[in-house]
Design an enzyme around this catalytic site. Structure first.
Site, mmCIF file in Angstrom:
data_model
loop_
_atom_site.group_PDB
_atom_site.id
_atom_site.type_symbol
_atom_site.label_atom_id
_atom_site.label_comp_id
_atom_site.label_asym_id
_atom_site.label_seq_id
_atom_site.Cartn_x
_atom_site.Cartn_y
_atom_site.Cartn_z
ATOM 1 N N SER A 1 1.773 -16.697 40.167
ATOM 2 C CA SER A 1 0.761 -15.644 40.036
ATOM 3 C C SER A 1 1.198 -14.294 40.614
ATOM 4 O O SER A 1 0.389 -13.574 41.199
ATOM 5 C CB SER A 1 -0.561 -16.099 40.664
ATOM 6 O OG SER A 1 -1.093 -17.186 39.940
ATOM 7 N N HIS B 1 11.447 -26.877 36.605
ATOM 8 C CA HIS B 1 10.153 -26.186 36.681
ATOM 9 C C HIS B 1 9.054 -27.239 36.811
ATOM 10 O O HIS B 1 9.143 -28.328 36.238
ATOM 11 C CB HIS B 1 9.942 -25.335 35.425
ATOM 12 C CG HIS B 1 8.786 -24.395 35.556
ATOM 13 N ND1 HIS B 1 7.483 -24.815 35.388
ATOM 14 C CD2 HIS B 1 8.723 -23.080 35.866
ATOM 15 C CE1 HIS B 1 6.667 -23.785 35.580
ATOM 16 N NE2 HIS B 1 7.393 -22.719 35.877
ATOM 17 N N GLY C 1 0.037 -19.721 37.482
ATOM 18 C CA GLY C 1 -0.947 -19.443 36.430
ATOM 19 C C GLY C 1 -2.397 -19.515 36.870
ATOM 20 O O GLY C 1 -3.297 -19.561 36.040
ATOM 21 N N ASN D 1 9.675 -15.648 32.974
ATOM 22 C CA ASN D 1 9.600 -16.978 32.352
ATOM 23 C C ASN D 1 8.527 -16.927 31.265
ATOM 24 O O ASN D 1 7.341 -16.971 31.561
ATOM 25 C CB ASN D 1 9.254 -18.037 33.411
ATOM 26 C CG ASN D 1 9.156 -19.420 32.797
ATOM 27 O OD1 ASN D 1 9.598 -19.637 31.672
ATOM 28 N ND2 ASN D 1 8.580 -20.361 33.533
ATOM 29 N N TRP D 2 9.003 -16.825 30.035
ATOM 30 C CA TRP D 2 8.056 -16.700 28.916
ATOM 31 C C TRP D 2 7.388 -18.015 28.537
ATOM 32 O O TRP D 2 6.453 -18.027 27.755
ATOM 33 C CB TRP D 2 8.793 -16.133 27.692
ATOM 34 C CG TRP D 2 8.806 -14.644 27.660
ATOM 35 C CD1 TRP D 2 9.145 -13.801 28.679
ATOM 36 C CD2 TRP D 2 8.458 -13.813 26.554
ATOM 37 N NE1 TRP D 2 9.035 -12.497 28.269
ATOM 38 C CE2 TRP D 2 8.617 -12.484 26.965
ATOM 39 C CE3 TRP D 2 8.040 -14.070 25.249
ATOM 40 C CZ2 TRP D 2 8.357 -11.398 26.119
ATOM 41 C CZ3 TRP D 2 7.788 -12.996 24.406
ATOM 42 C CH2 TRP D 2 7.940 -11.675 24.843
ATOM 43 N N LYS D 3 7.919 -19.117 29.057
ATOM 44 C CA LYS D 3 7.398 -20.439 28.683
ATOM 45 C C LYS D 3 7.358 -20.536 27.144
ATOM 46 O O LYS D 3 8.221 -19.968 26.482
ATOM 47 C CB LYS D 3 6.031 -20.691 29.301
ATOM 48 C CG LYS D 3 6.020 -20.376 30.791
ATOM 49 C CD LYS D 3 4.797 -20.886 31.481
ATOM 50 C CE LYS D 3 4.778 -20.350 32.902
ATOM 51 N NZ LYS D 3 3.901 -21.088 33.787
ATOM 52 N N GLY E 1 5.787 -15.622 35.469
ATOM 53 C CA GLY E 1 5.356 -16.162 34.183
ATOM 54 C C GLY E 1 4.483 -15.170 33.433
ATOM 55 O O GLY E 1 4.972 -14.192 32.863
ATOM 56 N N GLY E 2 3.182 -15.394 33.474
ATOM 57 C CA GLY E 2 2.233 -14.609 32.675
ATOM 58 C C GLY E 2 2.442 -13.104 32.727
ATOM 59 O O GLY E 2 2.415 -12.431 31.685
ATOM 60 N N GLU F 1 6.307 -27.573 35.453
ATOM 61 C CA GLU F 1 5.750 -28.047 34.178
ATOM 62 C C GLU F 1 6.655 -29.113 33.554
ATOM 63 O O GLU F 1 6.178 -30.043 32.919
ATOM 64 C CB GLU F 1 5.539 -26.851 33.235
ATOM 65 C CG GLU F 1 4.352 -26.010 33.699
ATOM 66 C CD GLU F 1 4.436 -24.531 33.355
ATOM 67 O OE1 GLU F 1 5.263 -24.131 32.518
ATOM 68 O OE2 GLU F 1 3.652 -23.761 33.948
ATOM 69 N N GLU G 1 8.032 -22.297 44.186
ATOM 70 C CA GLU G 1 6.808 -22.075 43.415
ATOM 71 C C GLU G 1 5.761 -23.102 43.815
ATOM 72 O O GLU G 1 5.812 -24.254 43.339
ATOM 73 C CB GLU G 1 7.101 -22.242 41.920
ATOM 74 C CG GLU G 1 8.143 -21.285 41.386
ATOM 75 C CD GLU G 1 7.965 -21.076 39.898
ATOM 76 O OE1 GLU G 1 7.601 -19.960 39.522
ATOM 77 O OE2 GLU G 1 8.133 -22.017 39.116
HETATM 78 C C1 PEP Z 1 6.067 -19.688 36.327
HETATM 79 O O1 PEP Z 1 6.034 -19.784 35.120
HETATM 80 O O2 PEP Z 1 6.944 -20.261 36.971
HETATM 81 C C2 PEP Z 1 5.044 -18.886 36.996
HETATM 82 C C3 PEP Z 1 5.210 -18.600 38.247
HETATM 83 O O3 PEP Z 1 3.976 -18.487 36.233
HETATM 84 P P1 PEP Z 1 2.845 -17.406 36.669
HETATM 85 O O4 PEP Z 1 3.587 -16.199 37.162
HETATM 86 O O5 PEP Z 1 2.090 -17.174 35.426
HETATM 87 O O6 PEP Z 1 2.050 -18.024 37.758
#
Ligand code: PEP
Length: 234
Positions: free
Chosen positions: A198, A91, A162, A9-11, A219-220, A93, A156
């Site tokens: 994370s 999501h 994050g 997930n590049w956001k 994500g990250g 966010e 999640e």
């Molecule tokens: C996400 O974007 O859904 C996510 C889990 O991000 P991260 O892995 O950065 O916590």
């Protein structure tokens, strides 16, 4: 055994050049796992042209409407048209920053199914909330729509996204078991359940031991191709 699933997930990150480099790094790999790239809207079309058979595309959202006067929105039909197979819906966010509630998420799921997109439905509690109650509230309104459809769930915990904080494998297993049993009550079986929050190359091996977890939404740590590949290969 079910193939593991890895969703990047590049956001709202990346540039055209970074997408080129990422695709160049990933495309030569023959993944036996299901690898899905959730890229920003402007780069999906370009990424589709660079896609190897081992890779699939996801959008990070879609409109709850099919077409028309909705300035700035992107429809499920458009996503299908440019080669997306999956779409992330709900999501945390989007729930928080764009006020997406169950009613809107239900409409988005319907638009995804109408366009043969496979939804990756995100659910999870914020810090201090009762996990089981939140999951119940987030899922129960959607059961009529989800039954007999192909979809995935990404569990999640919002406090883990994050932040570098991750539940233990036992805690994730317990929630995953709860979701699994909950879906079974509605005769929904064989739904891939992903964990997100994370996930890193350092912790993914232990997270792979969780019960009922078929893969990860990352994500990250998915933004760098080497790191994403390391997690898939871990
Ligand atoms: C996400 O974007 O859904 C996510 C889990 O991000 P991260 O892995 O950065 O916590």
């Amino acid at each position: 055994m079910q193939k593991k699933i890895y969703v990047a997930n590049w956001k709202m990150n990346g540039t055209s050049k970074e997408i080129d480099d990422y695709m160049e790094m990933l495309s030569p790999h023959l993944f036996l796992e299901t690898v899905i790239l959730g890229l920003p809207f402007p780069y999906l079309d370009k990424a589709h042209k660079l896609l190897s058979p081992s890779l699939h595309l996801a959008a990070q959202d879609l409109s709850e409407n099919s077409k028309g006067a909705y300035t700035g929105s992107v429809s499920g039909g458009m996503l299908k048209d440019i080669g997306c197979a999956y779409v992330i819906i709900g999501h945390s966010e989007r729930r928080k920053d764009f006020f997406e509630n169950n009613a809107k998420i239900a409409q988005k799921l319907l638009r995804a199914f109408e366009n043969n997109l496979i939804p990756i439905l995100c659910i999870g509690e914020t810090a201090g909330q009762d996990v089981k109650r939140v999951i119940n509230d987030q899922l129960e309104d959607l059961m009529g729509i989800l039954s007999e459809r192909e979809f995935m769930i990404a569990y999640e915990p919002v406090w883990a996204i994050g932040t570098g904080k991750v539940p233990t494998a036992e805690e994730i297993s317990e929630v995953a078991r709860f979701i699994h049993d909950w879906l079974n009550e509605f005769e929904i079986t064989d739904i891939p359940l992903l964990y997100g929050g994370s996930v890193t190359p350092e912790n993914i091996s232990s997270l792979k031991t969780c019960d009922h977890i078929s893969g990860f939404l990352i994500g990250g740590a998915s933004l760098k191709a080497e790191s994403f590949i390391r997690m898939i290969r871990a």
